[in-house]
Design an enzyme around this catalytic site. Structure first.
Site, PDB file in Angstrom:
ATOM      1  N   ARG A  50       0.751  -5.620  -3.353  1.00 19.57           N
ATOM      2  CA  ARG A  50       0.219  -4.928  -4.529  1.00 19.57           C
ATOM      3  C   ARG A  50       1.234  -3.914  -5.029  1.00 19.57           C
ATOM      4  NH1 ARG A  50      -5.537  -3.880  -1.461  1.00 19.57           N
ATOM      5  NH2 ARG A  50      -6.351  -6.003  -1.559  1.00 19.57           N
ATOM      6  N   ASP A  52       3.502  -1.330  -7.120  1.00 23.01           N
ATOM      7  CA  ASP A  52       3.097  -0.205  -7.955  1.00 23.01           C
ATOM      8  C   ASP A  52       3.536  -0.384  -9.402  1.00 23.01           C
ATOM      9  OD1 ASP A  52       2.013   1.056  -5.743  1.00 23.01           O
ATOM     10  OD2 ASP A  52       3.824   2.237  -5.330  1.00 23.01           O
ATOM     11  N   ARG A 197      10.556   3.814  -1.498  1.00 17.36           N
ATOM     12  CA  ARG A 197      11.093   4.753  -2.482  1.00 17.36           C
ATOM     13  C   ARG A 197      11.418   6.104  -1.849  1.00 17.36           C
ATOM     14  NH1 ARG A 197       6.450   4.084  -6.803  1.00 17.36           N
ATOM     15  NH2 ARG A 197       7.448   5.914  -7.749  1.00 17.36           N
TER      16      ARG A 197
END
Length: 246
Positions: A50, A52, A197
């Site tokens: 999923r 972002d 990230r």
């Protein structure tokens, strides 16, 4: 009823991530509409990752169930005729009805791209983070080595994570440079919310000389998100591949 597996690529710039939600258009929503139109029945795809808002993909995986008798390999071409140009099905297969993309052991590979030069390049603005501070690739790779293996990644995930355990295994993490483009490649058995990230932001701090490479050990030990680097923008992140073990 058949289960069809899709290999999905997309430019995530114009989407609010993968998962269907009320406040914006998502990849899942667009796929549902295209598959429902093709099959003449209500279709709900199930995605493996999923991603972002703003994250891209070369090879995300999804499945859906249908009674349609079309040859499995032709679903990719038929769906692409109904999808916008920034979403493309690369391949389609039939799999066992019980096969689930989020319940099978797999290795996920992502890349994070950093354009490292004095002036940004407009054609890269949607697909790479721009950094004008010269980064030390050798130090970044030394720091990357501390991530390999099984660790508690509490310091490297957002508090929004819903995972039951912060423990993850990283199989590969390396920093590559081609001219002005730096690519962080990472493979693992799964990732926490914003984990890649945050790792990228931490490695950038190392490359800038803010953290020594060995500081990664202290960040792990502290189990404190505030010690790690910033969460880098989503646009630099791309899901490259999901490799299943079965």
């Amino acid at each position: 009823m058949r289960r069809i597996k899709l290999i999905v690529s997309y430019d995530g710039t114009n989407y609010c991530g993968w998962q269907k939600q009320p406040n914006g258009v998502t990849i899942e929503e667009v796929l549902n509409k295209a598959a429902s139109s093709l099959c003449g029945e209500e279709i709900e795809v199930i995605g493996a990752s999923r991603t972002d808002s703003g994250v891209h993909a070369f090879g995300n995986v999804a499945v859906f169930d249908t009674d349609m008798k079309m040859d499995a390999g032709k679903f990719a071409f038929a769906l692409n005729q109904r999808l916008p140009d920034d979403i493309r099905i690369q391949e389609s297969y039939e799999v066992e009805k019980k096969w689930h993309p989020r319940k099978c052991d797999c290795i996920k590979t992502y890349i994070y791209r950093i354009l490292n030069r004095k002036i940004n390049i407009p054609t890269e603005r949607l697909y790479a983070h721009f950094c004008y501070f010269r980064l030390d690739i050798d130090k970044m790779n030394e720091a990357a080595g501390y991530f390999i293996g099984t660790h508690d990644f509490t310091s490297f995930c957002s508090q929004k994570t819903q995972a039951q355990s912060p423990v993850r295994t990283i199989h590969l993490l390396e920093v590559l440079k081609d001219d002005d483009m730096i690519t962080i490649a990472i493979s693992g058995d799964g990732f926490l919310y914003n984990m890649i990230r945050i790792i990228a932001g931490t490695l950038i701090k190392v490359g800038m000389g803010v953290y020594p490479p060995s500081y990664i050990k202290e960040i792990f030990a502290a189990k404190n998100r505030r010690l790690a680097g910033q969460t880098m923008p989503a646009k630099g992140l791309t899901l490259v591949e999901i490799e299943y073990m079965d």
